[in-house]
Design an enzyme around this catalytic site. Structure first.
Site, PDB file in Angstrom:
ATOM      1  N   PHE A  52       0.685  -6.752   5.855  1.00 40.27           N
ATOM      2  CA  PHE A  52       1.565  -7.606   5.059  1.00 40.27           C
ATOM      3  C   PHE A  52       2.879  -6.898   4.808  1.00 40.27           C
ATOM      4  CE2 PHE A  52      -2.278  -9.710   2.894  1.00 40.27           C
ATOM      5  CZ  PHE A  52      -2.202 -10.819   3.712  1.00 40.27           C
ATOM      6  N   GLU A  53       3.928  -7.687   4.884  1.00 36.09           N
ATOM      7  CA  GLU A  53       5.282  -7.209   4.658  1.00 36.09           C
ATOM      8  C   GLU A  53       5.476  -6.511   3.298  1.00 36.09           C
ATOM      9  OE1 GLU A  53       7.648 -10.449   5.894  1.00 36.09           O
ATOM     10  OE2 GLU A  53       9.418  -9.695   4.850  1.00 36.09           O
ATOM     11  N   GLY A  54       4.725  -6.946   2.288  1.00 35.73           N
ATOM     12  CA  GLY A  54       4.872  -6.338   0.961  1.00 35.73           C
ATOM     13  C   GLY A  54       4.460  -4.870   0.933  1.00 35.73           C
TER      14      GLY A  54
END
Lengths: 260, 322
Positions: A57-59
């Site tokens: 995930f980008e986060g």
């Protein structure tokens, strides 16, 4: 989205997208997934053919395990971190793309063109936009640095001859224009819609229909596309959703927040 | 106010040398911390999207009528809608700007950008991160391999440059370092000197702290310096970067703070309704009720409602239930 749904079908267009996209993944791959259909597809793949698939995930999350019924609303909230192997800064998870650890990027799209370029910035161009869209996020990085799958509704207004703005580069102007633009790796690989599964011609890099959903004709796919599509020599018929695939999706998203 | 795209190195060093970096207490109030930020400065916001957004500090800046700030963030959400509507900024530098996927495209963002009332300067997410990182490293630029061939780079004009790698001859991007005047970061805990520990997702906050010329921390709670020294491996932001510490429980509400509270989803639904119906008046009504109306931050939380606060906390703490 129900208009393309064959009579008697018990699945939605979003479910069809997720299932077809999940089947494109290979066990052991590392996949950068966006929220919604992409995450559902990656998780579905993990439940069936790809138990060793790793989601990023980008986060800043490596290897989360999605809790059924608790799909995260974005890739940046704490729900994304459940049972993950690691959390790390955003910049460092994105740098895994640049380093070459990511096999597939997977996202939705607002507007796509013949060469698989995506627009999520401006409808109507940047000078006098009709709509200012949210922008690239990690989309540009993912599409610049790895192989991409895009899942989207098949509509003429979304499949256009030329996007108003290239937010996330596909094959740019076709042929070797992507590599010449400074992007030697990755590229748009598959586009999955409620009508068809498409790839890109090896030389010209034009969008090419590889398979159609059951009951869908060439005419119908072309009618809903704003440019002349290529068709592969042998166009397959996609296998309809299997019961166990639909059951997994219902289990993951019981409230139908992302599959309605 | 014209500004250098890249802060001159001599100035960067001189600004740091001029700061009192001694181990001293820096605990203050939201109002006093707001006074540390001047009109026109570049303010970088910690967190990402709806997570660890320093809402309470921004609340104080809007109430103090700070204006013409340049605001940068990894991903912008409703806090940046609010800053636009309050007139705090007309220039947002980020990679993605909307309330969130499930609420559709932000009507407030659209209103300001489509009517050219403000500028949304768009860089890719990794590029934002690398710009802060170059700032943190004290180098003028950092090479990278995305954004080429896109219109995102064209839209940046002269601020986007490529170069030939001196070793391999490849064409690479030269991302300009970003050294914000101020970074505002909310953390779960820190000591009175500003040694901060962050639980869960770090986003770009550590680079932000190192890149900025000064840091304002808001924190769920202030712990003792001894507490920090027992687990120094958990410290993510060192006191030498920090200028002010403000204890603000629920300081990200109605956004999320990892392990403490999740977003106030019902409130966010209401926010989407109000601002979609009328991005101008709806937003002003929202600011009047939640920003200008309450006398204190606690009053703002009361306005959100005890039920909502407890619900967000119950969900927030659930990450530690397994």
């Amino acid at each position: 989205m129900t208009k393309h749904q064959p009579k008697g079908a018990t699945f939605t267009a979003s479910e069809l997208l997720a299932i077809n996209a999940a089947r494109l993944m290979t066990d052991g791959q590392t996949v950068f997934a966006g929220i919604g259909v992409p995450l559902l597809a990656a998780t579905l793949a993990q439940h069936h053919a790809c138990p060793h698939l790793t989601i990023l995930f980008e986060g800043g999350v490596i290897g989360p395990k999605i809790v059924p019924g608790e799909l995260p609303p974005s890739t940046n909230e704490q729900r994304c971190t459940r049972r993950a192997a690691m959390v790390l800064p955003i910049t460092d998870v994105l740098l895994l793309l640049q380093r070459g650890y990511v096999d597939l990027g997977f996202m939705g799209g607002a507007q796509i063109d013949r060469y698989g370029n995506l627009n999520s910035s401006f409808i109507g161009g940047p000078e006098n936009p009709k709509v200012r869209l949210p922008g690239t996020g990690g989309g540009n990085d993912i599409s610049s640095l790895t192989n991409m799958i895009v899942a989207m509704k098949h509509e003429k207004r979304r499949f256009v001859e030329k996007v108003d703005f290239i937010t996330s580069p596909g094959w740019i102007k076709g042929r070797d224009s992507r590599a010449k633009s400074g992007l030697p790796q990755g590229g748009m690989w598959r586009v999955v819609t409620d009508l068809a599964v498409m790839g890109f011609h090896e030389e010209t890099r034009e969008m090419t229909v590889l398979a159609m959903q059951a009951g869908v004709t060439r005419e119908k796919v072309q009618e809903n596309t704003g440019f002349a599509l290529r068709f592969a020599d042998k166009v397959e018929v996609a296998e309809p959703p299997r019961r166990e695939e639909l059951e997994t999706l219902h289990h993951l998203d019981p409230d139908r927040r992302f599959t309605a | 106010m014209t500004r250098d795209l890249v802060t001159p190195y001599a100035k960067l060093r001189a600004d740091t040398v001029a700061r009192d970096r001694g181990l001293r207490e820096k605990v203050t109030t939201l109002e006093a911390a707001a006074d540390l930020i001047k009109d026109g400065e570049h303010v970088a916001l910690g967190g990402c999207h709806m997570s660890r957004t320093p809402i309470a500090m921004l609340w104080a800046l809007m109430r103090a009528k700070r204006k013409d700030l340049v605001v940068s963030r990894s991903i912008a959400s409703t806090e940046s809608d609010m800053l636009l509507a309050a007139g705090t900024t007309k220039h947002i530098i980020t990679s993605w700007f909307s309330q969130g996927l499930i609420w559709g495209v932000s009507k407030v963002m659209r209103h300001h950008m489509e009517h050219k009332l403000a500028r949304y300067e768009e860089w890719s997410h990794m590029s934002m991160g690398l710009r802060y990182r170059a700032g943190a490293m004290g180098i003028p630029f950092i090479p990278s391999r995305s954004m080429m061939g896109s219109d995102v780079s064209k839209e940046l004009g002269a601020d986007f440059k490529t170069m030939t790698c001196p070793f391999t001859g490849e064409e690479v991007v030269a991302l300009p370092a970003l050294n914000p005047d101020v970074a505002i970061i909310h953390v779960q805990r820190c000591d009175p000197y500003g040694n901060a520990q962050i639980d869960g997702l770090q986003f770009m906050d550590i680079d932000l702290a190192m890149a900025a010329k000064r840091v304002i921390l808001t924190t769920e709670r202030i712990v003792s310096n001894d507490f920090i020294r027992r687990t120094p491996d958990q410290t993510r932001i060192p006191f030498i970067t920090v200028e002010a510490v403000v204890e603000v429980p629920m300081g990200c509400a109605p956004h999320e703070c990892y392990g403490a509270y999740e977003p106030f989803f019902d409130h966010m639904d209401e926010y989407a309704d109000i601002t979609t119906k009328d991005p101008v008046k709806g937003m002003q009504d929202y600011l009047a009720r939640y920003v200008y109306g309450p006398k204190t931050w606690s009053d703002m939380l009361s306005e959100l409602g005890m039920e909502a606060v407890l619900d967000a906390c119950r969900r927030g703490r659930s990450v530690y239930n397994d």
